[in-house]
Design a protein around this motif. Structure first.
Motif: not given
Length: 181
Positions: A37, A41, A65
């Protein structure tokens, strides 16, 4: 049942979207997810699936997600068909500007895992054992590094001035790798 004991990566591209696959031992799942993550990003989606044995009960999860429902369902299905346990797949998607639809996404995410499995050498799964022992702080650093490398869960239970009591949990084979030498 079987499991993977090392991280395996894949990469492929479909209609401009790039898919990065990471098949990891479950013990490394949370730390790998957090790392990915941060590193990725700017990625549009990070989906994952895992199968994990917790206190004798099989735990499964699928996280899509914000992708369309069931678009990453194939990840969990492949883990089940491969009889993989104590394993997790994380797929990072960089959107390429072309909508793939649910069917296209299902194929793309599944392909990420299949590419990882082509380079995997799953090991037979053995139920987890626990070992509790006292170690000095210098040894604890080495032991912690070995545990991370081999996907062994290490929990510090109590600390004193010279060292700590730790609990290591893994298959007997992995415990031997970490505690050996």
């Amino acid at each position: 049942m079987q499991y993977v004991d090392v991280e395996i990566q894949s990469k492929h591209q479909i209609k401009g979207s790039v898919f990065l696959g990471f098949l990891v031992p479950y013990a490394l799942f949370e730390s790998t997810l957090e790392k990915l993550k941060k590193e990725h990003h700017k990625a549009r989606h990070i989906v994952y699936a895992y199968r994990h044995l917790e206190q004798g009960s099989l735990q499964e999860a699928l996280h899509e997600d914000r992708e369309p429902k069931n678009s990453a369902r194939g990840l969990l299905d492949i883990l089940r068909r491969g009889d993989l346990i104590e394993s997790a797949i994380i797929v990072v998607r960089y959107f390429g500007g072309v909508l793939l639809g649910v069917g296209g996404l299902m194929k793309a995410y599944s392909q990420s895992l299949q590419l990882c499995l082509q380079n995997a050498s799953p090991k037979p799964f053995e139920p987890t054992q626990s070992v509790r022992q006292w170690v000095s702080y210098p040894v604890l650093e080495v032991l912690s590094a070995r545990a991370r490398k081999h996907g062994v869960l290490l929990k510090k239970q109590s600390l004193d001035k010279k060292g700590a009591w730790v609990c290591l949990q893994a298959s007997p084979e992995l415990l031997e790798k970490v505690l050996g030498d």
